[in-house]
Scaffold this motif. Structure first.
Motif, PDB file in Angstrom:
ATOM      1  N   ARG A  34     -17.231 -20.172  -4.072  1.00 36.97           N
ATOM      2  CA  ARG A  34     -18.172 -19.163  -4.725  1.00 36.97           C
ATOM      3  C   ARG A  34     -17.390 -17.618  -4.667  1.00 36.97           C
ATOM      4  N   LYS A  35     -16.769 -17.499  -3.598  1.00 37.52           N
ATOM      5  CA  LYS A  35     -15.801 -16.166  -3.502  1.00 37.52           C
ATOM      6  C   LYS A  35     -14.749 -16.065  -4.646  1.00 37.52           C
ATOM      7  N   VAL A  36     -14.208 -17.530  -4.673  1.00 35.89           N
ATOM      8  CA  VAL A  36     -13.013 -17.427  -5.723  1.00 35.89           C
ATOM      9  C   VAL A  36     -13.563 -17.417  -7.203  1.00 35.89           C
ATOM     10  N   ALA A  37     -14.647 -18.007  -7.422  1.00 30.83           N
ATOM     11  CA  ALA A  37     -15.411 -17.732  -8.859  1.00 30.83           C
ATOM     12  C   ALA A  37     -15.636 -16.422  -9.088  1.00 30.83           C
ATOM     13  N   ILE A  38     -16.424 -15.621  -8.292  1.00 30.53           N
ATOM     14  CA  ILE A  38     -16.794 -14.358  -8.567  1.00 30.53           C
ATOM     15  C   ILE A  38     -15.405 -13.512  -8.613  1.00 30.53           C
ATOM     16  N   TYR A  39     -14.509 -13.732  -7.855  1.00 24.11           N
ATOM     17  CA  TYR A  39     -13.167 -12.908  -7.864  1.00 24.11           C
ATOM     18  C   TYR A  39     -12.523 -13.215  -9.243  1.00 24.11           C
ATOM     19  N   PHE A  56     -25.135 -16.080 -10.760  1.00 24.67           N
ATOM     20  CA  PHE A  56     -25.325 -16.464  -9.144  1.00 24.67           C
ATOM     21  C   PHE A  56     -26.561 -16.354  -8.738  1.00 24.67           C
ATOM     22  N   LEU A  57     -27.525 -16.754  -9.563  1.00 22.96           N
ATOM     23  CA  LEU A  57     -29.101 -16.609  -9.179  1.00 22.96           C
ATOM     24  C   LEU A  57     -29.502 -15.421  -8.793  1.00 22.96           C
ATOM     25  N   GLY A  58     -29.058 -14.345  -9.683  1.00 18.43           N
ATOM     26  CA  GLY A  58     -29.672 -13.048  -9.759  1.00 18.43           C
ATOM     27  C   GLY A  58     -29.084 -11.878  -8.613  1.00 18.43           C
ATOM     28  N   LEU A  59     -27.834 -12.499  -7.966  1.00 27.33           N
ATOM     29  CA  LEU A  59     -27.350 -11.585  -7.246  1.00 27.33           C
ATOM     30  C   LEU A  59     -27.174 -10.134  -7.837  1.00 27.33           C
ATOM     31  N   SER A  60     -27.263  -9.057  -6.786  1.00 24.51           N
ATOM     32  CA  SER A  60     -27.357  -7.724  -7.252  1.00 24.51           C
ATOM     33  C   SER A  60     -25.855  -7.155  -7.606  1.00 24.51           C
ATOM     34  N   ASN A  61     -25.756  -6.266  -8.349  1.00 27.54           N
ATOM     35  CA  ASN A  61     -24.468  -5.447  -8.550  1.00 27.54           C
ATOM     36  C   ASN A  61     -23.866  -5.155  -7.183  1.00 27.54           C
ATOM     37  N   SER A  62     -24.608  -4.659  -6.555  1.00 23.35           N
ATOM     38  CA  SER A  62     -23.519  -4.432  -5.263  1.00 23.35           C
ATOM     39  C   SER A  62     -23.305  -5.421  -4.574  1.00 23.35           C
ATOM     40  N   ALA A  63     -23.900  -6.444  -4.249  1.00 22.89           N
ATOM     41  CA  ALA A  63     -23.456  -7.870  -3.803  1.00 22.89           C
ATOM     42  C   ALA A  63     -22.361  -8.450  -4.392  1.00 22.89           C
ATOM     43  N   ILE A  64     -22.288  -8.408  -5.834  1.00 18.08           N
ATOM     44  CA  ILE A  64     -20.993  -9.022  -6.519  1.00 18.08           C
ATOM     45  C   ILE A  64     -20.075  -7.955  -6.104  1.00 18.08           C
ATOM     46  N   LYS A  66     -19.303  -6.088  -3.538  1.00 19.91           N
ATOM     47  CA  LYS A  66     -18.830  -6.624  -2.128  1.00 19.91           C
ATOM     48  C   LYS A  66     -18.115  -7.742  -1.934  1.00 19.91           C
ATOM     49  N   VAL A  67     -18.482  -8.803  -2.509  1.00 21.00           N
ATOM     50  CA  VAL A  67     -17.892 -10.138  -2.395  1.00 21.00           C
ATOM     51  C   VAL A  67     -16.507  -9.952  -3.075  1.00 21.00           C
ATOM     52  N   TYR A  68     -16.607  -9.237  -4.342  1.00 24.51           N
ATOM     53  CA  TYR A  68     -15.068  -9.069  -5.009  1.00 24.51           C
ATOM     54  C   TYR A  68     -14.177  -8.189  -3.974  1.00 24.51           C
ATOM     55  N   GLN A  69     -14.682  -7.133  -3.712  1.00 28.05           N
ATOM     56  CA  GLN A  69     -13.740  -6.485  -2.755  1.00 28.05           C
ATOM     57  C   GLN A  69     -13.274  -7.039  -1.501  1.00 28.05           C
ATOM     58  N   ARG A  70     -14.233  -7.890  -0.775  1.00 28.71           N
ATOM     59  CA  ARG A  70     -13.865  -8.312   0.555  1.00 28.71           C
ATOM     60  C   ARG A  70     -12.916  -9.528   0.186  1.00 28.71           C
ATOM     61  N   PHE A  71     -12.976 -10.094  -0.782  1.00 24.24           N
ATOM     62  CA  PHE A  71     -12.274 -11.404  -1.148  1.00 24.24           C
ATOM     63  C   PHE A  71     -10.697 -10.718  -1.762  1.00 24.24           C
ATOM     64  N   ARG A  72     -10.576  -9.735  -2.341  1.00 26.81           N
ATOM     65  CA  ARG A  72      -9.260  -9.260  -2.670  1.00 26.81           C
ATOM     66  C   ARG A  72      -8.519  -8.893  -1.527  1.00 26.81           C
ATOM     67  N   LYS A  73      -9.286  -8.405  -0.321  1.00 24.60           N
ATOM     68  CA  LYS A  73      -8.545  -8.328   0.957  1.00 24.60           C
ATOM     69  C   LYS A  73      -8.012  -9.235   1.509  1.00 24.60           C
ATOM     70  N   GLU A  74      -9.092 -10.370   1.416  1.00 23.33           N
ATOM     71  CA  GLU A  74      -8.889 -11.779   2.034  1.00 23.33           C
ATOM     72  C   GLU A  74      -7.472 -12.293   1.387  1.00 23.33           C
ATOM     73  N   ILE A  75      -7.282 -12.160   0.242  1.00 22.63           N
ATOM     74  CA  ILE A  75      -6.105 -12.745  -0.432  1.00 22.63           C
ATOM     75  C   ILE A  75      -4.752 -12.237  -0.018  1.00 22.63           C
ATOM     76  N   HIS A  76      -4.936 -11.006   0.029  1.00 22.14           N
ATOM     77  CA  HIS A  76      -3.876 -10.193   0.559  1.00 22.14           C
ATOM     78  C   HIS A  76      -3.409 -10.817   1.906  1.00 22.14           C
ATOM     79  N   ARG A  77      -4.238 -11.058   2.549  1.00 16.70           N
ATOM     80  CA  ARG A  77      -3.949 -11.586   4.124  1.00 16.70           C
ATOM     81  C   ARG A  77      -3.360 -13.090   4.115  1.00 16.70           C
ATOM     82  N   ASP A  78      -4.245 -13.765   3.135  1.00 20.68           N
ATOM     83  CA  ASP A  78      -3.929 -15.412   3.476  1.00 20.68           C
ATOM     84  C   ASP A  78      -3.338 -15.648   2.284  1.00 20.68           C
TER      85      ASP A  78
END
Length: 97
Positions: A34-39, A56-64, A66-78
């Motif tokens: 899910r995180k990869v797809a959103i990213y 994604f079943l009505g996820l809010s703008n802010s939720a999208i 947050k997922v995107y920003q967190r995943f960007r950081k995760e990609i840089h670390r992993d």
């Protein structure tokens, strides 16, 4: 101007890579898929947070966002995660031209 990839292309590539259904990607809110797809939707399609949230079943703008920003950081670390995402991106390169 929109990128030539569509949200559907990303869902198809991610579900194919992880061998899960599109429904699994949309419903399991903690999955890597899910995180990869959103990213990738944000990076490769030019879709807005609202457009992605609808998929994604009505996820809010802010939720999208947050997922995107967190995943960007995760990609840089992993490094292994980064490789998996790049493999999916290569698949998308064939779709988008």
């Amino acid at each position: 101007m929109r990128a030539s990839l569509e949200i559907e292309d990303v869902l198809e590539a991610v579900s194919g890579y992880y061998k899960v259904s599109r429904e699994d990607i949309m419903e399991n809110k903690y999955s890597e898929e899910r995180k990869v797809a959103i990213y990738l939707m944000k990076e490769r399609t030019g879709a807005t947070h609202s457009e992605i949230g609808e998929v994604f079943l009505g996820l809010s703008n802010s939720a999208i966002g947050k997922v995107y920003q967190r995943f960007r950081k995760e990609i840089h670390r992993d490094r292994k995660l980064r490789r998996r995402v790049r493999t999916i991106e290569k698949t998308l390169s064939f779709v988008g031209g």
